[in-house]
Design an enzyme around this catalytic site. Sequence first.
Site, mmCIF file in Angstrom:
data_model
loop_
_atom_site.group_PDB
_atom_site.id
_atom_site.type_symbol
_atom_site.label_atom_id
_atom_site.label_comp_id
_atom_site.label_asym_id
_atom_site.label_seq_id
_atom_site.Cartn_x
_atom_site.Cartn_y
_atom_site.Cartn_z
ATOM 1 N N SER A 139 -0.267 2.083 12.279
ATOM 2 C CA SER A 139 0.252 3.317 11.433
ATOM 3 C C SER A 139 0.654 4.259 12.401
ATOM 4 O O SER A 139 -0.034 4.518 13.720
ATOM 5 C CB SER A 139 -0.772 3.732 10.768
ATOM 6 O OG SER A 139 -0.348 4.877 10.155
ATOM 7 N N TYR A 152 -9.450 6.478 8.770
ATOM 8 C CA TYR A 152 -8.400 5.280 8.715
ATOM 9 C C TYR A 152 -7.781 5.498 10.032
ATOM 10 O O TYR A 152 -7.432 4.571 10.641
ATOM 11 C CB TYR A 152 -7.096 5.764 7.800
ATOM 12 C CG TYR A 152 -5.901 5.022 7.758
ATOM 13 C CD1 TYR A 152 -5.867 3.640 7.509
ATOM 14 C CD2 TYR A 152 -4.654 5.520 8.031
ATOM 15 C CE1 TYR A 152 -4.664 2.933 7.323
ATOM 16 C CE2 TYR A 152 -3.519 4.942 8.192
ATOM 17 C CZ TYR A 152 -3.467 3.599 7.759
ATOM 18 O OH TYR A 152 -2.390 2.751 7.899
#
Length: 281
Positions: A139, A152
Amino acid sequence: MTDTKQRVWFITGCSKGFGRVFVETLARRGDYIFATARVASTLDDLRGLAPERIRTAALDITDMAAIERAVADCIAAFGRIDVLVNNAGYGVAGPIEAVSDAQTRAIFDTNFFGTLNMTRAVLPHMRDRHQGHIIQLSSSHAWGAPPGLGMYSASKCALEGASETMAKEIEGFGIRLTILQPGPYKTDFLGTGLQLAERKLDAYANLMNGLGEARAANHLKQPGDPLGVARAMVEVVEAEQPPLRLLTGKIATERAKAKIEQVSNEYARWEPLALAADFAA
């Protein structure tokens, strides 16, 4: 027996989002796909796209025995694995103080350990064939997430750290590794793909309210089309010298440039102190 001109792809997390679009894109290209998800029935329609070239299976990547069975089944069905796409993963939203120990371990079990074990299971096969490509879905938040997405980000940073070293370890075996770093795309990440921190702390009420508003405002309204990531992934796999990392999307690119500039400026500002730290006098 599969056509050697077409690739065999093993893809995790295909029930929705990037994984589903990857399968659809590769099916149109005529490639062979072993598509997996925790619930196999969510893949029934995908198998129908090309029954002779697509196999589906239930797979929870936190279960090592299930991973080994799925890899064996793919090789039995198609004879090989050319590309492993580690797409399965999810997010947790909330301040790090409010994310429970159980939630922390669970997200690392999937995003880091599950992906790592999936890779380990495929590597011996690729080493024997002296070829293969591993795609790690990370990401743009691995460059540094905003408040509320720290855990995350941590799971993706861990994945990237291990993957960067692994890429150097396996290149001599003819195996390539690329980390994809997407920005915001129209997937279900802000829906079922995102858990909320279990602990409710009044001190972070404003942050949690802001996260909730942002989630509602942006769910399935993100600027990026997942098809663009699928096409970029195919181009990377076909490249003679693929990148270690590939940012996808304008927002991801801007985030990375800002992070690089911020780190560079901070290092330059504090360089005298860094150099002086060599000396105890």
